[in-house]
Design a protein around this motif. Structure first.
Motif, short mmCIF file in Angstrom:
data_model
loop_
_atom_site.label_atom_id
_atom_site.label_comp_id
_atom_site.label_asym_id
_atom_site.label_seq_id
_atom_site.Cartn_x
_atom_site.Cartn_y
_atom_site.Cartn_z
N UNK A 185 82.32 28.65 85.51
CA UNK A 185 81.31 29.13 84.58
C UNK A 185 80.28 30.03 85.24
N UNK A 207 79.78 33.67 84.03
CA UNK A 207 78.50 34.11 83.50
C UNK A 207 78.01 35.34 84.24
N UNK A 230 77.78 39.07 82.69
CA UNK A 230 76.49 39.74 82.69
C UNK A 230 76.60 41.12 83.32
N UNK A 241 76.05 44.72 81.47
CA UNK A 241 75.15 45.72 82.05
C UNK A 241 75.85 47.06 82.24
N UNK A 292 76.65 48.80 78.95
CA UNK A 292 75.47 49.36 78.31
C UNK A 292 74.99 50.60 79.04
N UNK A 347 67.83 37.85 97.06
CA UNK A 347 69.22 37.81 96.62
C UNK A 347 69.84 39.19 96.79
N UNK A 380 70.19 43.03 81.73
CA UNK A 380 70.10 42.78 80.29
C UNK A 380 69.74 41.35 79.94
N UNK A 381 69.75 40.45 80.89
CA UNK A 381 69.49 39.05 80.54
C UNK A 381 68.20 38.59 81.17
N UNK A 427 66.50 36.36 83.49
CA UNK A 427 67.09 35.80 84.70
C UNK A 427 66.75 34.32 84.85
N UNK A 477 68.27 31.32 82.97
CA UNK A 477 69.65 31.78 82.89
C UNK A 477 70.61 30.70 82.43
N UNK A 485 72.71 31.18 79.20
CA UNK A 485 74.17 31.18 79.26
C UNK A 485 74.74 30.16 78.28
N UNK A 486 74.17 28.98 78.29
CA UNK A 486 74.65 27.94 77.38
C UNK A 486 74.42 28.34 75.93
N UNK A 521 74.07 31.36 74.68
CA UNK A 521 74.93 32.47 74.29
C UNK A 521 76.35 31.98 74.07
N UNK A 578 63.56 35.60 91.21
CA UNK A 578 64.18 34.38 91.72
C UNK A 578 63.59 33.89 93.04
#
Lengths: 342, 342
Positions: A73, A77, A81, A85, A88, A339, B67-68, B70, B73, B77-78, B80, B215
């Motif tokens: 998952x 995910x 994502x 991106x 788009x 990150x 687009x999300x 962060x 998340x 995710x869940x 969506x 993050x």
DNA sequence: TCGCCATGCAGAAACGTGCCTGTCAACGTG
DNA sequence: CACGTTGACAGGCACGTTTCTGCATGGCGA
């Protein structure tokens, strides 16, 4: 709309799309009226006329009724994502579609192309899409002679062999594997690589497999693996939750990590940087994969020629942490790591 | 297609859609020919004619180019995933769209309606969609007089008050808060509830806030909170990664959880069941929210009347684990818990 | 002055459906 | 036999674009 601006339909179309031979004055006028009326051209009509919808599909294999693969998952995910991106960024929207469903959603959506995750051999969805003349790009090297337009994958075999070498170098004498009993390519290739490695170094394989889509079964399998008489002194877990499950199981059996048990797990989750101890993970770089897959697909849709191959192999990354180092470095308060942005 | 079957276009349409007055023989014949030719009716033409596309949008607020959201998340995710499931179960497909983007993807997609996550007051996307006459359902109670068709939310205030009472009952004397400095409704309501609770029980607020979409900043803020001279003996973290960050920070300062520090964190992640110690979490039930939001939206699209209110409040769930129990229960090897299915 | 070309726009076909209306035969029924 | 009724289809329009073609108009050189 045309009437409101006092011009013809043709002129409206040309003005808004920047085509035709129109003086700037007319163009501005039309756009201004459109703005004032809040006029939006019909996407359906445009799609019907041009044959391009600006939509690409992302097909996921289903376990039961859930539309997503559960086990990978975090991988999925992140990959979805990145794919969204990338789509788009090039003016496309992405629709998530299940390989199978009660309603025939497929025929309700006009797609320009599709990304397929880990298609099976003779995948009916893929063959149908190809028959319709739509480009199909797969995440995961297609099995058999599946006629995909392009594909992107990791070198799973090399990644596993490399990782096992890393564990051996850290002092592992008997490395166990926590794997799935599904037939997807990732599981097959990884398990095969493990068996190959065992044969090469002359170690008896020690592994437990479980239905990877069942979130409970993993913890049980981890327990089983550490309860064996030929208990391994190092374990690689193929799926995201395996790390915490193995850590919990190790605690139950009084095994210290990494002193008594070395641990590596394939995961995209950042929580393994903060577990006690931090766990070494193998990242498949889902963001790079999602981006690459969409780029290849849109290139195919727009007829961009590729002189290079239509296969892309994304390198994996082994993020080495305490759990796979027999002689752990002195623990210090380390600054939070940025990150990676790929 | 019509020619191949030797009938008119009308007959084909009627045969495939189960309308008109056709004998079963003709219907079967047409369907058989369609099957043989691999004929698929054009989604674009159908959409143009009927005005229904079978597509619903899911709008996410964007931080930078991603687009999300962060930070939330796991929640997103869940949510969506559940929304996608629910849409597919009713024959709709779901498109993920950013609130803003370079290309105007919005006008390229024919939507029947849209789900909006946590819209801001006077949200331009929402007002534009409403102006077009499309139903809009929001996840999160809309601020101000935003004219959404329906909305779904948790009772964040009650959840936080309840949770703080739980910590106090476990022996907390000074409860700290790790919160965000963004202006979204979730953060605002939760922080306000915390301040209200402090006032009620006569405790000085002790909190640190940070940009929740970053993050890295969370770990730093967690450290800052535990380094304060008025160090709290219990902390609630509003965001998913706060649990592991706080746990790591506590270890650095030599604080034992739960003996020296009680911990609760709002998260949907299952990893907190396997940390050392397991961390109490507040679940916002994103799956139920995603499902409810889509059901309300599709009801509105299909003109289903709701005699009840168009607001739904989804209850939260406090999953109590060791980290918030001052007198931890004797640790036993517990059987893996089945995940709740809602 | 006449033809010619560039400019500025309008007309109309086509994309593939869904649905409303129309036609024609067969079939009772008084 | 005349006449309404029903079954079984076909015709044709409309949805809102894009795009090709066509028609004026005006400026300009011959």
């Amino acid at each position: 709309m045309a009437a409101a601006a006092g011009v013809s339909i043709t002129t409206v179309s040309d003005a808004l799309n920047g085509k035709g031979r129109l003086p700037d004055a007319t163009r501005r006028h039309v756009r201004e009226v459109a703005e004032r009326l809040g006029y939006r051209p019909s996407a359906a009509a445009r799609t019907l006329r041009t044959g391009k919808s600006g939509l690409i599909g992302l097909t996921v294999t289903t376990y039961g009724n859930e539309p997503f693969t559960f086990t990978e998952f975090a991988y999925f995910a992140e990959m979805a994502r990145a794919a969204t991106s990338a789509a788009l960024a090039r003016g496309y929207a992405l629709v998530i579609l299940p390989a199978t469903s009660r309603h025939d959603v497929w025929s309700n959506v006009a797609l320009d192309g599709t990304v397929v995750i880990d298609p099976s051999d003779q995948d009916p969805v893929v063959t149908e899409l190809v028959r319709q003349g739509l480009p199909v790009v797969s995440d995961g090297r297609p099995a058999g002679t599946l006629p995909v337009t392009a594909w992107v994958d990791n070198d799973h075999r090399a990644a596993v062999l490399d990782l096992l070498d890393h564990l051996a170098a850290a002092g592992a004498r008997r490395i166990g594997l926590l794997t799935g009993n599904t037939t997807d390519t990732y599981t097959r290739l990884s398990t095969a690589a493990y068996l190959h490695w065992c044969e090469r170094v002359g170690q008896d394989p020690v592994y437990e497999s479980y239905p990877a889509h069942d979130p409970c079964a993993g913890a049980v399998a981890a327990d089983r693996l550490l309860a064996r008489p030929d208990r391994p002194d190092a374990v690689y877990g193929l799926f995201d939750p395996n790390g915490t499950d193995l850590l919990a199981a190790a605690r139950r059996y009084g095994l210290r990590v990494p002193e008594d048990l070395l641990l590596v797990c394939c995961s995209e989750s950042t929580v393994y940087a903060a577990t006690e101890p931090p766990i070494t993970t193998l990242s498949l770089k889902p963001r790079r994969i999602g981006t690459a897959v969409v780029q290849l697909l849109i290139d195919a849709i727009e007829g961009v020629e590729h002189d290079g191959p239509v296969e892309q192999v994304i390198p994996t990354e082994l993020i080495v942490r305490t759990s796979s180092q027999r002689r752990p470095p002195r623990t210090t308060v380390s600054a939070p790591r940025s990150p990676s942005r790929d």
